[in-house]
Design an enzyme around this catalytic site. Structure first.
Site, mmCIF file in Angstrom:
data_model
loop_
_atom_site.group_PDB
_atom_site.id
_atom_site.type_symbol
_atom_site.label_atom_id
_atom_site.label_comp_id
_atom_site.label_asym_id
_atom_site.label_seq_id
_atom_site.Cartn_x
_atom_site.Cartn_y
_atom_site.Cartn_z
ATOM 1 N N GLY A 28 -85.710 83.627 -41.282
ATOM 2 C CA GLY A 28 -86.213 84.984 -41.052
ATOM 3 C C GLY A 28 -85.699 85.957 -42.103
ATOM 4 N N GLY A 54 -90.221 83.118 -38.842
ATOM 5 C CA GLY A 54 -89.545 82.818 -40.111
ATOM 6 C C GLY A 54 -90.532 82.187 -41.094
ATOM 7 C CG LEU A 92 -78.994 85.419 -37.662
ATOM 8 C CD1 LEU A 92 -79.346 85.783 -39.101
ATOM 9 C CD2 LEU A 92 -78.080 86.476 -37.092
ATOM 10 C CE1 TYR A 164 -85.344 91.068 -29.923
ATOM 11 C CE2 TYR A 164 -84.917 93.407 -29.681
ATOM 12 C CZ TYR A 164 -84.799 92.234 -30.412
ATOM 13 O OH TYR A 164 -84.132 92.242 -31.612
ATOM 14 C CB THR A 194 -82.094 96.136 -40.673
ATOM 15 O OG1 THR A 194 -80.942 96.505 -39.902
ATOM 16 C CG2 THR A 194 -81.630 95.623 -42.025
#
Ligand code: UDP
Length: 339
Positions: A28, A54, A92, A164, A194
């Protein structure tokens, strides 16, 4: 912050070198940048990824080295015992953008319980130090601003973001309790928005959407009135923080990492238009349900424990990200859902 954490702040262990390190979700956006850093220290990186979000292309620059093994695997199943023991594990794996994590909410929730369980069991078996990527979404639509780690959050348990938000909250619990009761050294980061190169063009995130839309001369899609805020951290700052947190001998509870400079979404749209020189218009679309109104990290704890603060401004980060997407669009002109 606990007393022990404050007293021993800044205590870091040496970085791992020449070790086997597992990164779940390694293909990812963040995993690929982390792999790069860890491989540069002579470690062998095992990237586990189910390639749902990913992309193998994210690891292309490492594929030519002998420091990378890519394993197609979903962490909802036990981590294969055919893989060697690991000294460190970074967890992750999880779709992170609202369109992706909401597409199959049951799967998102299970990645954060079954997947977390499998990662922790493997860490316990190997005696590995384990790092878990949590999120600012644990604060939900926050009533406290900015958000310190001590804030418990304002999360809807049954809304579209719950798979989530609650999933990540549960995973924090499981990681914390493995740390407390099973002797596993656990590090938990709460990641705020980010951005940077290797964001997926069809991720639906605001930065990738706006940059691609601007570059293609399409209208920028501002959801709601654009007054909601986010604080955008450039990827290299975040990865530097990951490294410090993993090496910290004292950070035994979750740590926020993010850039505290706060912008409205409307401001971001205009900055992207200015920086790309695009003539695109701005169009309004409905605000998604439970979209947080304000978000900004309180990073006092990261400063105190890790001596960490971001150094790349939004403008500087956007410059690099715009260059990346310009090159991507030249190579793969029709790959974006942001059009
Ligand atoms: N957003 C927007 N236009 C887009 C994508 C997102 O206005 O094309 C808004 C979204 O509603 C949210 C903010 O930008 O308020 C950040 O969205 P993103 O999906 O990037 O991250 P998150 O909501 O998880 O912080």
């Amino acid at each position: 912050m606990t007393h022990t954490e404050a007293v021993d702040s800044h205590r870091l262990r040496q970085p791992a070198t020449d070790s086997n390190i597992l990164i779940t979700g390694g293909a990812g956006f963040l995993g690929s940048h982390l792999s790069e850093l860890l491989a540069s220290r002579g470690n062998h990186i095992y990237c586990l990824d189910n390639f749902h979000t990913g992309r193998a292309a994210n690891l292309a620059h490492l594929s030519a080295t002998n420091r990378l093994t890519i394993v197609q695997h979903d962490i909802r199943s036990e981590i294969p015992n055919t893989l060697p023991p690991f000294s460190e594990i970074y967890n992750l794996a999880c779709p992170a953008s609202p369109i992706h994590y909401q597409a199959d909410p049951v799967s998102t929730a299970m990645i954060n319980c079954q997947g977390a369980w499998n990662v922790l069991r493997r860490a316990e078996q190997d005696g590995a130090r384990v790092f878990h990527a949590s999120t600012s979404e644990v604060y939900g639509d926050p009533e406290m601003h900015p958000q310190p780690e001590s804030y418990w959050g304002n999360v809807n348990p049954v809304g579209p973001r719950s798979c989530y938000d609650e999933g990540k909250r549960f995973a924090e619990t499981l990681f914390t309790d493995f740390g407390k009761t099973r002797g596993v050294t656990v590090r938990i980061v709460r990641i705020f928005n980010t951005f940077g190169p290797r964001m997926q063009p069809d991720d639906g995130r605001v930065v990738s959407n706006f940059v691609i839309q601007a570059l293609l001369g399409k209208p920028l899609t501002v959801y709601g009135d654009g007054s909601q805020t986010r604080s955008f951290c450039y990827v290299s700052d975040l990865i530097r923080g990951f490294d410090l947190l993993m090496r910290s001998e004292t950070a035994n509870s979750p740590v926020n990492l993010g850039n505290p400079d706060e912008f409205t979404i409307e401001e971001l749209a205009h900055l992207v238009l200015e920086m790309t020189g695009s003539k695109s218009s701005v169009t309004r679309l409905p605000l998604p349900v439970d979209d947080p109104k304000r978000r900004r990290p309180d990073i006092s704890k990261a400063k105190e424990l890790l001596n960490w603060a971001p150094v790349i401004s939004l403008r500087e980060g956007l410059l690099r990200t715009i260059k990346y997407f310009e090159a991507e669009l030249r190579m793969r002109p029709a790959t974006s859902a942001a059009e």
